[in-house]
Write a protein that holds these residues in place. Structure first.
Motif, PDB file in Angstrom:
ATOM      1  N   LYS A  28       0.873  -1.174   0.000  1.00  0.00           N
ATOM      2  CA  LYS A  28       0.000   0.000   0.000  1.00  0.00           C
ATOM      3  C   LYS A  28       0.911   1.226   0.000  1.00  0.00           C
ATOM      4  O   LYS A  28       1.606   1.498   0.989  1.00  0.00           O
ATOM      5  CB  LYS A  28      -0.903   0.028   1.237  1.00  0.00           C
ATOM      6  CG  LYS A  28      -1.907  -1.111   1.285  1.00  0.00           C
ATOM      7  CD  LYS A  28      -3.087  -0.852   0.370  1.00  0.00           C
ATOM      8  CE  LYS A  28      -4.160  -1.913   0.565  1.00  0.00           C
ATOM      9  NZ  LYS A  28      -5.375  -1.627  -0.177  1.00  0.00           N
ATOM     10  N   TYR A  29       0.930   1.963  -1.119  1.00  0.00           N
ATOM     11  CA  TYR A  29       1.871   3.066  -1.295  1.00  0.00           C
ATOM     12  C   TYR A  29       1.249   4.405  -0.930  1.00  0.00           C
ATOM     13  O   TYR A  29       0.076   4.670  -1.236  1.00  0.00           O
ATOM     14  CB  TYR A  29       2.341   3.130  -2.747  1.00  0.00           C
ATOM     15  CG  TYR A  29       3.204   1.967  -3.171  1.00  0.00           C
ATOM     16  CD1 TYR A  29       4.569   1.960  -2.910  1.00  0.00           C
ATOM     17  CD2 TYR A  29       2.636   0.878  -3.832  1.00  0.00           C
ATOM     18  CE1 TYR A  29       5.363   0.887  -3.306  1.00  0.00           C
ATOM     19  CE2 TYR A  29       3.422  -0.197  -4.230  1.00  0.00           C
ATOM     20  CZ  TYR A  29       4.780  -0.186  -3.960  1.00  0.00           C
ATOM     21  OH  TYR A  29       5.562  -1.246  -4.348  1.00  0.00           O
ATOM     22  N   LEU A  30       2.047   5.245  -0.283  1.00  0.00           N
ATOM     23  CA  LEU A  30       1.688   6.640  -0.065  1.00  0.00           C
ATOM     24  C   LEU A  30       2.386   7.451  -1.153  1.00  0.00           C
ATOM     25  O   LEU A  30       3.614   7.480  -1.229  1.00  0.00           O
ATOM     26  CB  LEU A  30       2.147   7.100   1.322  1.00  0.00           C
ATOM     27  CG  LEU A  30       1.833   8.551   1.684  1.00  0.00           C
ATOM     28  CD1 LEU A  30       0.327   8.791   1.695  1.00  0.00           C
ATOM     29  CD2 LEU A  30       2.437   8.913   3.043  1.00  0.00           C
ATOM     30  N   THR A  31       1.619   8.093  -2.011  1.00  0.00           N
ATOM     31  CA  THR A  31       2.191   8.760  -3.188  1.00  0.00           C
ATOM     32  C   THR A  31       2.129  10.280  -3.089  1.00  0.00           C
ATOM     33  O   THR A  31       2.377  10.970  -4.075  1.00  0.00           O
ATOM     34  CB  THR A  31       1.460   8.300  -4.465  1.00  0.00           C
ATOM     35  OG1 THR A  31       0.071   8.629  -4.351  1.00  0.00           O
ATOM     36  CG2 THR A  31       1.618   6.799  -4.657  1.00  0.00           C
ATOM     37  N   THR A  32       1.820  10.790  -1.915  1.00  0.00           N
ATOM     38  CA  THR A  32       1.743  12.236  -1.756  1.00  0.00           C
ATOM     39  C   THR A  32       3.137  12.862  -1.747  1.00  0.00           C
ATOM     40  O   THR A  32       4.154  12.182  -1.622  1.00  0.00           O
ATOM     41  CB  THR A  32       1.034  12.591  -0.442  1.00  0.00           C
ATOM     42  OG1 THR A  32       1.759  11.981   0.643  1.00  0.00           O
ATOM     43  CG2 THR A  32      -0.386  12.098  -0.450  1.00  0.00           C
ATOM     44  N   SER A  33       3.169  14.183  -1.866  1.00  0.00           N
ATOM     45  CA  SER A  33       4.413  14.927  -1.758  1.00  0.00           C
ATOM     46  C   SER A  33       4.631  15.338  -0.306  1.00  0.00           C
ATOM     47  O   SER A  33       3.708  15.319   0.509  1.00  0.00           O
ATOM     48  CB  SER A  33       4.383  16.171  -2.649  1.00  0.00           C
ATOM     49  OG  SER A  33       4.191  15.819  -4.005  1.00  0.00           O
ATOM     50  N   ALA A  34       5.863  15.701   0.012  1.00  0.00           N
ATOM     51  CA  ALA A  34       6.208  16.183   1.344  1.00  0.00           C
ATOM     52  C   ALA A  34       7.311  17.223   1.186  1.00  0.00           C
ATOM     53  O   ALA A  34       7.732  17.531   0.054  1.00  0.00           O
ATOM     54  CB  ALA A  34       6.649  15.037   2.248  1.00  0.00           C
ATOM     55  N   THR A  35       7.796  17.744   2.278  1.00  0.00           N
ATOM     56  CA  THR A  35       8.863  18.746   2.216  1.00  0.00           C
ATOM     57  C   THR A  35      10.085  18.165   1.516  1.00  0.00           C
ATOM     58  O   THR A  35      10.618  17.130   1.931  1.00  0.00           O
ATOM     59  CB  THR A  35       9.247  19.208   3.631  1.00  0.00           C
ATOM     60  OG1 THR A  35       8.095  19.756   4.274  1.00  0.00           O
ATOM     61  CG2 THR A  35      10.343  20.259   3.569  1.00  0.00           C
ATOM     62  N   ASP A  36      10.516  18.812   0.426  1.00  0.00           N
ATOM     63  CA  ASP A  36      11.672  18.361  -0.359  1.00  0.00           C
ATOM     64  C   ASP A  36      11.529  16.920  -0.819  1.00  0.00           C
ATOM     65  O   ASP A  36      12.502  16.168  -0.879  1.00  0.00           O
ATOM     66  CB  ASP A  36      12.970  18.539   0.436  1.00  0.00           C
ATOM     67  CG  ASP A  36      13.379  19.989   0.541  1.00  0.00           C
ATOM     68  OD1 ASP A  36      13.032  20.776  -0.363  1.00  0.00           O
ATOM     69  OD2 ASP A  36      14.035  20.367   1.525  1.00  0.00           O
ATOM     70  N   ASN A  37      10.341  16.531  -1.163  1.00  0.00           N
ATOM     71  CA  ASN A  37      10.075  15.207  -1.728  1.00  0.00           C
ATOM     72  C   ASN A  37       8.776  15.295  -2.528  1.00  0.00           C
ATOM     73  O   ASN A  37       7.708  15.431  -1.917  1.00  0.00           O
ATOM     74  CB  ASN A  37       9.947  14.155  -0.631  1.00  0.00           C
ATOM     75  CG  ASN A  37       9.671  12.774  -1.187  1.00  0.00           C
ATOM     76  OD1 ASN A  37      10.086  12.436  -2.284  1.00  0.00           O
ATOM     77  ND2 ASN A  37       8.974  11.959  -0.414  1.00  0.00           N
TER      78      ASN A  37
END
Length: 582
Positions: free
Chosen positions: A367-376
């Motif tokens: 189960k993948y988390l495909t959201t963006s994050a800080t510097d990712n």
């Protein structure tokens, strides 16, 4: 896995339903789960009730005061076979008006039941038998078509055959608190076990909607979803209605979950180090998944979108045998639990985009988390590699025994360090290129950064060419070794004869366009002479002095400056036999 509490009201099918007691129950069915997942990650949890004092609730409010059609869903895992009613989800007032889910045992059989009540003696309900194994996860769901007085029950996404109990309720009198883990109207009928992923809807969920989504987390913004509890160490409602629960008697959270959940916290803070022309070292801060997969593509925009249930094989050589997400150009360069990886196989002077995706689950159940994050995700360009140029210039020597000047490679770049291997070859030959050594003979070697100097052997006896073979260093290692551009050529030539006739003048000038072997004539005893020697634009020209020249300073000839266009002045006194230089 995220857990949601469900409240179920138990009714025994063999009992006579008391309108005052059971008229407003809504009972949900359990779905059998073939697998139990434990300790997946901090983000995957369920809630545990002790069956005697623990429950959660939220006071009634307009978003959950459902009077028409509705659907209820929950995962449950009972600690034992119930001996009485245990309610998972209930929203009832003190007079039983509302809806409930119930688990109960009657005559040695286990049942689930869903009811709703629209007033004293007016209710609609359905129940079905369930093969209940304590310690096993089941998904239960109920849908209520209030106007049609019809309740359907699903277990693990499969619609069940039900027994209907109805007196014709066509609406829900729904003003009580929403309670998960106990009866809503009083401090009785506690649930004993684990619950997860509780969903309250104000719409009728279709059979396909239930089947397609019961074993996966929702986003929380689905149409008709009015309350959603994942219980991932939290009592928060995942919808925008903010129907957060209050816990009573401190129920606990468990890592025993019914299905693999998507991580809640994405990896972040991507860093790049040891950036080379062909590779770099990636670093990142982990999120809360059990693993992470690192994807990379040549470009400056976009995000990776790995598919759930797909295993991506990693290869640190970009685009080699690492799995690609479809045909998107996103290649997997790492898959595991660490926080850094060295990647090579990149193209010089190219920008790459990197996205680290947290995930839970093992191969085939990711189960993948495909959201963006800080510097990712984040971008990084590779360098352009240069192997440098052999400097210091060619030299011309007029006799054997010549010592060349120091020579160097300058301007190497694009790698953290380089290894320099010097070579020579007799004669004046073409400067080498590419990566073939050929007839060149190995000399000394050294390691350095962008510039490196080499001191050649002294007293060479023949024309010689020098070149340098450069190997990029650092980590990752980039490209293959190749020759630095240009080379150094030392030419030994016989000097050209030249006569200086002092009858012409006591001061004479000669421009060296080649090495010269000088002869002095017609000197007068006691005469003082001055010779002006100019280097041409090439420089490096030497002179061989006549045999009748003697030097006053321990008989050592002066060292002429051979810089292009420079002027040297040498003076002599003739004693009738020798020219005394000073």
């Amino acid at each position: 896995m995220k857990k949601i509490k469900s409240i179920f009201v138990l009714n025994m099918p063999t009992r006579q339903l008391s309108l005052s007691k059971y008229a407003f129950y809504i009972f949900f069915t359990f779905h059998f789960s073939l697998f139990t997942f434990s300790c997946l990650s901090q983000s995957c949890q369920s809630i545990s009730f002790n069956g005697s004092s623990q429950y959660t609730y939220i006071a009634n409010n307009p978003s959950i005061s459902i009077t028409g059609d509705f659907s209820l869903e929950a995962w449950i895992n009972s600690n034992n076979t119930p001996t009485d009613e245990e309610r998972f989800i209930a929203k009832c007032d003190g007079g039983w008006n509302g809806f409930s889910f119930i688990l109960y045992n009657s005559s040695g059989k286990n049942y689930v039941q869903a009811n709703y009540v629209s007033g004293t003696g007016i209710y609609t309900g359905s129940y079905c038998e369930i093969t209940l194994t304590p310690g096993t996860w089941y998904h239960v769901a109920a849908t209520a078509d209030v106007s049609d007085k019809n309740i359907k029950i699903y277990i693990n996404g499969i619609e069940q055959s039900v027994t209907n109990i109805t007196t014709g309720a066509t609406s829900v009198l729904n003003a009580g608190d929403l309670v998960i883990g106990r009866f809503a109207g009083s401090n009785i009928r506690f649930f004993d076990g684990l619950m997860d992923d509780v969903r309250i809807w104000n719409v009728i969920r279709t059979s396909s909607e239930i089947t397609d989504n019961y074993d996966k987390e929702l986003a929380g913004n689905e149409s008709g979803l009015v309350a959603y509890y994942k219980f991932n160490n939290s009592y928060l409602d995942e919808t925008s209605n903010n129907n957060d629960l209050t816990a009573v008697s401190s129920p606990t959270f468990s890592t025993n979950v019914p299905f693999i959940c998507t991580p809640a916290i994405q990896a972040s803070s991507l860093t790049f180090s040891s950036v080379q022309s062909c590779g770099l070292v990636l670093g990142w801060t982990r999120g809360d998944g059990s693993n992470c997969a690192v994807f990379m593509h040549a470009g400056i925009t976009g995000t990776a979108a790995p598919e759930d249930g797909t295993t991506y094989t990693a290869n640190t050589v970009f685009g080699n045998s690492g799995s690609q997400i479809g045909s998107t150009g996103w290649y997997c360069v790492y898959n595991g639990t660490e926080t850094n990886v060295a990647v090579n196989g990149l193209t010089a002077a190219t920008t790459y985009r990197v996205h680290v995706c947290e995930y839970n689950g093992s191969a085939g159940s990711e189960k993948y988390l495909t959201t963006s994050a800080t510097d990712n995700p984040k971008n990084q360009a590779t360098t352009t590699i240069s192997y440098g140029t052999v400097g210091s210039g060619d030299q011309i020597a007029c006799s054997s025994g010549f010592t060349p000047n120091n020579m160097s490679v300058i301007g190497a770049s694009g790698s953290g360090s380089f290894s320099y291997q010097w070579y020579s070859q007799s004669g004046i030959v073409s400067c080498p290129s590419g990566s073939t050594i050929g007839a060149w003979t190995t000399l000394g070697s050294s390691n350095g950064a962008n510039t490196e100097t080499y001191t050649p052997a002294s007293n060479i006896t023949a024309s010689t060419s020098y070149a340098c073979f450069v190997t990029p260093g650092g980590s990752p290692t980039c490209s293959t070794a190749t020759w630095a551009s240009s080379c150094r050529q030392i030419t030994l030539t016989a000097p050209t004869p030249a006569t200086v006739d002092w009858n012409n003048s006591n001061v004479q000038e000669i421009t060296l366009s080649a090495c010269r072997s000088l002869t002095f004539i017609n000197g007068k005893s006691g005469g003082v002479y001055k010779l002006i020697i100019k280097q041409d634009a090439t420089g490096g020209r030497l002179v061989t002095w006549p045999s009748d020249v003697k030097w006053t300073s321990v008989d050592i000839a002066p060292t002429l400056t051979v810089t292009p266009s420079v002027v040297n002045i040498v003076k002599f006194i003739y004693d009738g036999t020798s020219y005394l230089g000073y």
